[in-house]
Scaffold this active site. Structure first.
Site, PDB file in Angstrom:
ATOM      1  N   ARG A 230       0.855  -1.178   0.000  1.00 36.43           N
ATOM      2  CA  ARG A 230       0.000   0.000   0.000  1.00 36.43           C
ATOM      3  C   ARG A 230       0.889   1.226   0.000  1.00 36.43           C
ATOM      4  O   ARG A 230       1.967   1.231   0.596  1.00 36.43           O
ATOM      5  CB  ARG A 230      -0.881   0.045   1.260  1.00 36.43           C
ATOM      6  CG  ARG A 230      -2.024  -0.921   1.267  1.00 36.43           C
ATOM      7  CD  ARG A 230      -3.112  -0.537   0.262  1.00 36.43           C
ATOM      8  NE  ARG A 230      -4.269  -1.412   0.378  1.00 36.43           N
ATOM      9  CZ  ARG A 230      -4.436  -2.536  -0.323  1.00 36.43           C
ATOM     10  NH1 ARG A 230      -3.541  -2.929  -1.211  1.00 36.43           N
ATOM     11  NH2 ARG A 230      -5.519  -3.266  -0.144  1.00 36.43           N
ATOM     12  N   GLU A 259      -4.405   7.107  -5.564  1.00 34.20           N
ATOM     13  CA  GLU A 259      -4.630   6.395  -6.823  1.00 34.20           C
ATOM     14  C   GLU A 259      -6.128   6.321  -7.130  1.00 34.20           C
ATOM     15  O   GLU A 259      -6.927   6.254  -6.184  1.00 34.20           O
ATOM     16  CB  GLU A 259      -4.017   4.979  -6.767  1.00 34.20           C
ATOM     17  CG  GLU A 259      -4.628   4.089  -5.698  1.00 34.20           C
ATOM     18  CD  GLU A 259      -3.905   2.754  -5.540  1.00 34.20           C
ATOM     19  OE1 GLU A 259      -2.675   2.719  -5.466  1.00 34.20           O
ATOM     20  OE2 GLU A 259      -4.636   1.740  -5.491  1.00 34.20           O
ATOM     21  N   HIS A 277      -1.847  -0.668  -9.855  1.00 36.09           N
ATOM     22  CA  HIS A 277      -2.379  -1.501  -8.754  1.00 36.09           C
ATOM     23  C   HIS A 277      -2.934  -2.808  -9.325  1.00 36.09           C
ATOM     24  O   HIS A 277      -4.137  -3.068  -9.266  1.00 36.09           O
ATOM     25  CB  HIS A 277      -3.455  -0.746  -7.957  1.00 36.09           C
ATOM     26  CG  HIS A 277      -3.754  -1.390  -6.637  1.00 36.09           C
ATOM     27  ND1 HIS A 277      -4.195  -0.688  -5.541  1.00 36.09           N
ATOM     28  CD2 HIS A 277      -3.656  -2.681  -6.221  1.00 36.09           C
ATOM     29  CE1 HIS A 277      -4.380  -1.518  -4.525  1.00 36.09           C
ATOM     30  NE2 HIS A 277      -4.066  -2.741  -4.925  1.00 36.09           N
TER      31      HIS A 277
HETATM   32  C1  8YV Z   1      -6.834  -5.782  -5.502  1.00 33.31           C
HETATM   33  C2  8YV Z   1      -5.556  -5.507  -3.269  1.00 33.31           C
HETATM   34  O1  8YV Z   1      -6.256  -5.070  -6.554  1.00 33.31           O
HETATM   35  O2  8YV Z   1      -5.609  -7.599  -2.253  1.00 33.31           O
HETATM   36  C3  8YV Z   1      -5.558  -6.401  -2.092  1.00 33.31           C
HETATM   37  O3  8YV Z   1      -5.531  -5.889  -0.971  1.00 33.31           O
HETATM   38  O4  8YV Z   1      -5.372  -4.346  -3.156  1.00 33.31           O
HETATM   39  C4  8YV Z   1      -5.710  -6.090  -4.625  1.00 33.31           C
HETATM   40  O5  8YV Z   1      -5.588  -7.462  -4.673  1.00 33.31           O
HETATM   41  C5  8YV Z   1      -8.081  -5.118  -5.111  1.00 33.31           C
HETATM   42  O6  8YV Z   1      -8.607  -5.461  -3.904  1.00 33.31           O
HETATM   43  C6  8YV Z   1      -9.098  -5.347  -6.221  1.00 33.31           C
HETATM   44  O7  8YV Z   1      -9.692  -4.198  -6.498  1.00 33.31           O
END
Ligand code: 8YV
Length: 311
Positions: A230, A259, A277
């Site tokens: 993150r 983002e 992402h």
């Molecule tokens: C995904 C994520 O891009 O798992 C996570 O925490 O940030 C990512 O796998 C997201 O949740 C899908 O929009």
């Protein structure tokens, strides 16, 4: 029997959307301009929230849903969910661990290779500039000293892959793990001994800006930074400064403050590799994540044990 009402915070692939709409009365949060009025109207009916890692569920949303029972996250990170409110109100939270581990580790390793070898600028050079000269020499990946910040499921898989490149691997985590890698408690010390630092730590208040100006300085002008976790784990302003001044060699980033809007300073840099992402972004993994997100919802409404509860 009427379908349970579910608040949806982000978009899903069609295969999940169709399945969700077949089972639940879905209310799409982003579709409504006046969020306060929308929540005031549907909030009391909502029994579950379907969300993702980025959208989460902020305090005002949870507060507007007095009958909320559970939150099912399509993603492993739960930093965007108001966990304090969930704990206080006994709201269950599930995420999608394991199914995305390999893809996230694969992309992290791909980012190390791409950054060190300049694969993306080299591809542009081959198309446009090859006849004008030679592409600059790049950095060797095999044998690098790698530092992994956060040795959870994803960090472990990154380490396993990097071992295949004969890397000298160390890690920094809250506690020592039963692994054959050197353990550091201090991220600055980890950075000082590393050619590349890969950030895989879950984000929380304790890890906020764990990659500080001091960590970047310790990594140094030849050092590389990769972040698939993150944005909050990195002091982004310190990172931009280090990249702009050459105090840090380069960075490959999959996550950004604010983002999908990027700080425009990133776009002016040639020593960065920017990703949207997308560490879990394969058809195979997103199908598995969607299935698990829906299976958790289904288990909850069937009164069964949740498959992958966070709380
Ligand atoms: C995904 C994520 O891009 O798992 C996570 O925490 O940030 C990512 O796998 C997201 O949740 C899908 O929009």
């Amino acid at each position: 029997m009427s379908k349970p009402h579910v608040l949806q915070m982000g978009s899903y692939p069609d295969w999940d959307q169709t399945a969700l709409e077949a089972a639940y009365q879905m209310h799409l949060f982003p579709a409504h301009a006046d969020k306060v009025a929308f929540l005031a109207k549907v909030g009391p009916q909502i029994r579950a929230i379907a969300t993702n890692g980025g959208a989460g569920a902020e305090p005002a949303v949870i507060a507007a849903c007095p009958n909320l029972e559970m939150i099912s996250i399509y993603g492993v990170g739960y930093d965007a969910v108001d966990m304090a409110a969930c704990n206080a109100r006994g709201i269950r939270v599930t995420n999608t661990p394991d199914v995305l581990t390999d893809d996230c580790a694969d992309l992290a390793v791909g980012m190390v290779l791409a950054l060190a070898r300049g694969i993306v600028p080299a591809a542009a050079f081959a198309r446009a500039d090859w006849t004008k000269g030679s592409f600059p020499l790049q950095r060797r990946v095999t044998g690098m000293r790698a530092g992994i910040l956060g040795l959870g499921r994803i960090g472990l898989q990154v380490a396993k892959r990097l071992a295949g490149f004969d890397m000298d691997i160390a890690y920094c985590a809250r506690s020592r793990k039963d692994v054959p890698y050197a353990y550091f408690t201090d991220p600055v010390a980890l950075a000082a001994r590393s050619d590349v630092v890969i950030v895989t730590a879950l984000a929380n208040a304790q890890t906020r800006h764990i990659v500080s100006a001091q960590v970047l300085q310790a990594l140094g002008p030849q050092g590389l930074l990769v972040n698939i976790s993150r944005a909050s784990n990195i002091d982004e302003i310190a990172l931009l400064h280090a990249l702009e001044t050459g105090a840090l060699g380069g960075a490959a980033l999959d996550v950004f403050e604010g983002e999908p809007q990027l700080n425009p300073r990133f776009l002016a840099l040639s020593n960065v590799l920017l990703q949207p992402h997308h560490a879990s972004g394969t058809v195979e993994t997103r199908r598995a994540m969607g299935q698990l997100m829906r299976d958790n919802l289904a288990a909850h409404f069937a009164g069964q044990d949740l498959l992958t509860p966070v709380i």
